[in-house]
Motif scaffolding. Structure first.
Motif, PDB file in Angstrom:
ATOM      1  N   VAL A 199      -0.876  10.538   2.691  1.00  0.00           N
ATOM      2  CA  VAL A 199      -1.433   9.234   3.060  1.00  0.00           C
ATOM      3  C   VAL A 199      -2.875   9.114   2.568  1.00  0.00           C
ATOM      4  N   GLN A 240      -3.957   9.950  -0.232  1.00  0.00           N
ATOM      5  CA  GLN A 240      -3.895   9.452  -1.603  1.00  0.00           C
ATOM      6  C   GLN A 240      -3.558   7.963  -1.626  1.00  0.00           C
ATOM      7  N   VAL A 241      -2.669   7.548  -0.741  1.00  0.00           N
ATOM      8  CA  VAL A 241      -2.300   6.137  -0.655  1.00  0.00           C
ATOM      9  C   VAL A 241      -3.504   5.291  -0.249  1.00  0.00           C
ATOM     10  N   LEU A 242      -4.288   5.804   0.693  1.00  0.00           N
ATOM     11  CA  LEU A 242      -5.470   5.088   1.190  1.00  0.00           C
ATOM     12  C   LEU A 242      -6.744   5.725   0.621  1.00  0.00           C
ATOM     13  N   ARG A 243      -6.695   6.057  -0.649  1.00  0.00           N
ATOM     14  CA  ARG A 243      -7.860   6.653  -1.319  1.00  0.00           C
ATOM     15  C   ARG A 243      -9.055   5.694  -1.245  1.00  0.00           C
ATOM     16  N   ALA A 260       3.410   3.414  -2.796  1.00  0.00           N
ATOM     17  CA  ALA A 260       3.026   4.561  -3.624  1.00  0.00           C
ATOM     18  C   ALA A 260       3.264   5.897  -2.918  1.00  0.00           C
ATOM     19  N   LEU A 261       3.648   5.871  -1.650  1.00  0.00           N
ATOM     20  CA  LEU A 261       3.865   7.109  -0.905  1.00  0.00           C
ATOM     21  C   LEU A 261       5.246   7.680  -1.250  1.00  0.00           C
ATOM     22  N   TRP A 286       8.265   6.467   5.335  1.00  0.00           N
ATOM     23  CA  TRP A 286       7.324   5.922   6.314  1.00  0.00           C
ATOM     24  C   TRP A 286       8.005   4.724   6.968  1.00  0.00           C
ATOM     25  N   LEU A 294       0.820  -1.212   0.000  1.00  0.00           N
ATOM     26  CA  LEU A 294       0.000   0.000   0.000  1.00  0.00           C
ATOM     27  C   LEU A 294       0.849   1.256   0.000  1.00  0.00           C
ATOM     28  N   PHE A 295       1.853   1.283   0.881  1.00  0.00           N
ATOM     29  CA  PHE A 295       2.634   2.498   1.080  1.00  0.00           C
ATOM     30  C   PHE A 295       3.793   2.634   0.085  1.00  0.00           C
TER      31      PHE A 295
END
Length: 198
Positions: free
Chosen positions: A58, A60-63, A19-20, A24, A16-17
């Motif tokens: 974040v 955007q990452v967890l859209r 794309a950040l 992190w 998931l992350f």
């Protein structure tokens, strides 16, 4: 509101992350296990730490997920899209939908230029590039001495177990940093006798 948790496994957090476009780190118990390279116990949640300067990314990452900010002293309220969270909010609960369990706990910490600064004590600081490690699986996690610094406040049995497990891994320099950070932030503390390098 549902209060149950089903933590996202670390490997899925990594996906998931990925794309950040900002650093992190895993924090909490899962980060302890990344440092040790083995499991210690069951986990009630999973903590992901980001710097406040990057926290909006974040979303955007967890859209499509729900994000709920923990306003002190702990009341949850929706974190609106594009909302810059105030300094007193350093904890966000995230889930894919209202009828799903919570999956990720986002922790937000401070920075000053290229230095990380602890939200508990701004005198405790390090270069951002020095606060993380990477596990064998490629997952970034918070450096063990910083994990223990945060766990030193109001210790619980699991924090004591994490301290005992991680302490042998620390170099004399890491132990010195931990002892100084604990002493400066919490004063007298039972871990100081063990954390200080010989």
């Amino acid at each position: 509101m549902r209060t149950d948790w089903d933590p996202v496994p670390p490997a899925e957090v990594h996906e998931l992350f990925a794309a950040l476009a900002a650093p992190w780190w895993l924090a909490g118990g899962y980060a302890v296990e990344q440092a040790l390279g083995r499991s210690l116990r069951e986990h009630g949640d999973i903590d992901v730490l980001v710097l406040r300067r990057d926290h909006l990314a974040v979303q955007q990452v967890l859209r499509g997920w729900e994000w709920w900010a923990a306003d002190p002293p702990g009341a949850l309220r929706p974190w609106q899209s594009g909302e810059i969270l105030p300094a007193e909010v350093c904890d966000v609960w995230c889930r894919p939908a209202a009828d799903r369990p919570w999956r990720i706990q986002l922790m937000i910490d401070e920075s000053d230029g290229e230095c990380w600064t602890s939200r508990r004590n701004p005198r405790v600081r390090r270069e951002v590039r020095s606060i993380g490690r990477t596990g064998a699986s490629g997952i970034p996690y918070l450096a063990p001495e910083i994990l223990l610094f945060y766990k030193a406040k109001d210790t619980r049995p699991k924090d004591e177990a994490d301290f005992a497990a991680l302490l042998p891994l620390l170099t004399p320099g890491q132990r010195r940093w931990l002892a100084e950070a604990i002493g400066d932030t919490y004063g007298a503390h039972p871990w100081l006798a063990h954390a200080s390098p010989g």
